[in-house]
Design an enzyme around this catalytic site. Sequence first.
Site, PDB file in Angstrom:
ATOM      1  N   HIS A  91       0.873  -1.195   0.000  1.00  0.00           N
ATOM      2  CA  HIS A  91       0.000   0.000   0.000  1.00  0.00           C
ATOM      3  C   HIS A  91       0.898   1.228   0.000  1.00  0.00           C
ATOM      4  CE1 HIS A  91      -3.718   2.257   1.654  1.00  0.00           C
ATOM      5  NE2 HIS A  91      -2.809   3.152   1.328  1.00  0.00           N
ATOM      6  N   HIS A 122       1.509   5.405  -1.626  1.00  0.00           N
ATOM      7  CA  HIS A 122       1.113   6.599  -2.388  1.00  0.00           C
ATOM      8  C   HIS A 122       2.354   7.218  -3.020  1.00  0.00           C
ATOM      9  CE1 HIS A 122      -2.977   6.798  -0.692  1.00  0.00           C
ATOM     10  NE2 HIS A 122      -2.405   6.258   0.361  1.00  0.00           N
ATOM     11  N   LYS A 155      -9.257  -0.530  -5.745  1.00  0.00           N
ATOM     12  CA  LYS A 155      -9.291   0.144  -4.444  1.00  0.00           C
ATOM     13  C   LYS A 155     -10.661   0.726  -4.157  1.00  0.00           C
ATOM     14  CE  LYS A 155      -7.907   2.363  -0.776  1.00  0.00           C
ATOM     15  NZ  LYS A 155      -6.737   2.465   0.076  1.00  0.00           N
ATOM     16  N   HIS A 195     -10.299   0.788   2.012  1.00  0.00           N
ATOM     17  CA  HIS A 195     -10.109   1.777   3.081  1.00  0.00           C
ATOM     18  C   HIS A 195     -11.305   1.617   4.010  1.00  0.00           C
ATOM     19  CE1 HIS A 195      -8.657   5.714   4.747  1.00  0.00           C
ATOM     20  NE2 HIS A 195      -9.840   5.577   5.319  1.00  0.00           N
ATOM     21  N   HIS A 207      -4.354  -0.893   6.100  1.00  0.00           N
ATOM     22  CA  HIS A 207      -3.948  -0.071   7.255  1.00  0.00           C
ATOM     23  C   HIS A 207      -4.885  -0.253   8.446  1.00  0.00           C
ATOM     24  CE1 HIS A 207      -6.858   2.500   5.308  1.00  0.00           C
ATOM     25  NE2 HIS A 207      -6.023   3.026   4.455  1.00  0.00           N
ATOM     26  N   ASP A 221       1.452   2.590   3.544  1.00  0.00           N
ATOM     27  CA  ASP A 221       0.610   3.777   3.385  1.00  0.00           C
ATOM     28  C   ASP A 221       1.468   5.039   3.441  1.00  0.00           C
ATOM     29  OD1 ASP A 221      -1.650   5.240   2.898  1.00  0.00           O
ATOM     30  OD2 ASP A 221      -2.475   5.067   4.914  1.00  0.00           O
TER      31      ASP A 221
HETATM   32  O1  DOR Z   1      -3.247   9.199   5.927  1.00  0.00           O
HETATM   33  C1  DOR Z   1      -3.659   8.947   4.796  1.00  0.00           C
HETATM   34  N1  DOR Z   1      -3.138   9.553   3.705  1.00  0.00           N
HETATM   35  N2  DOR Z   1      -4.663   8.080   4.658  1.00  0.00           N
HETATM   36  C2  DOR Z   1      -5.253   7.869   3.484  1.00  0.00           C
HETATM   37  O2  DOR Z   1      -6.150   7.089   3.434  1.00  0.00           O
HETATM   38  C3  DOR Z   1      -4.844   8.643   2.282  1.00  0.00           C
HETATM   39  C4  DOR Z   1      -3.469   9.102   2.402  1.00  0.00           C
HETATM   40  C5  DOR Z   1      -3.110  10.148   1.358  1.00  0.00           C
HETATM   41  O3  DOR Z   1      -3.416   9.953   0.179  1.00  0.00           O
HETATM   42  O4  DOR Z   1      -2.501  11.163   1.720  1.00  0.00           O
HETATM   43 ZN    ZN Z   2      -3.347   5.094   1.752  1.00  0.00          ZN
END
Ligand code: DOR
Ligand code: ZN
Length: 345
Positions: free
Chosen positions: A13, A15, A99, A136, A174, A247
């Site tokens: 997971h 970003h 997702k 999520h 998460h 995450d």
């Molecule tokens: O803390 C987080 N940041 N939780 C999420 O679900 C999204 C993520 C983000 O894209 O910044």
């Molecule tokens: Zn995330």
Amino acid sequence: MTTLTIRRPDDWHLHLRDGAMLKAVLPETTRHFARAIIMPNLVPPVVTAADAAAYRDRILSAKPDGSKFKPLMTLYLTEDTEVSDLRAAAEIGLITAVKLYPAGATTNSASGVRDFSKVKRVLENMAQIGLPLCVHGEVTDTEIDIFDREAVFIDRVLDPIRRDIPGLKVIMEHITTKDGVDYVRTGGDNIGGTITTHHLVINRNHILVGGIKPHYYCLPVAKREEHRLALRAAATSGEASFFLGTDSAPHIDPLKENACGCAGCFTATNTMSVLAEIFEQEDALDRLEAFTSLNGPAFYGLEPNDDTITLTRGAPVTYPDKIESGDGPVTVFDPGFPLHWQVSA
Ligand code: DOR
Ligand code: ZN
């Protein structure tokens, strides 16, 4: 134990964002990780196969020279997702998962799902072809306390979906509560749970006591200490249902240190050192490989990586406090304790 060699880890997971931020954060992941499940919550989100192919190509062109990193792409499920497009993307191996964001649950989730009956046919098709759903797991109803949103999601949304479509493979991402741990642990072979690095380190006091710490704010928000302890026990148990999904979610400092700060902890840089420290504290270094490198691929039906990384214990290792993103600085997660495990790739 002073050295530990494990199969190269994957991040289930992650970003990566886009543009200058993508270029800045990608090397932080590719240094240690072979593969990662790439979150589709861009603006606009990655909703079609064509979007996923274009995003994958942007990631591949941002890769450091010589890196063999493989992005595992996902589609962002909306009420308008087309079964034919999704099936075609899965058939050619373009996507590894889909997702589900409940609409409004977190960063860039406005196009997420409001009415779960509208995605039922898509989920049934995913079950048929064995395409996993990454979830999520938080309800968004304003009357539900933010600290209860995960537990309520399990009862009101996740469990009904899984009873309705038992063949659907689900990753509860998460997880932050003992409720999440118990649900995954007792849910059979079709459910797995990812755990982040930061939720193994912080509880809600770390965010709020002695002044608000915006760099510890993420979603789902960290809960009470008893929940953190349940997560640590699950992660270090070696049980096949639990695996690493960092995450890692970069936001520039001005957007974190803000009257309405963004959610996300950026952990890509030091995750493996932090995890080694935690597993050592729990006397479970022999189970680190299961959590970071074996359980995830097994759940997804993929082979673990062939090559290895080596962690060496010694004098405290330091990581940069911030990385420069082109758009501004991104603060690296501070675990609040010294790190003794150096990672060599
Ligand atoms: O803390 C987080 N940041 N939780 C999420 O679900 C999204 C993520 C983000 O894209 O910044
Ligand atoms: Zn995330």
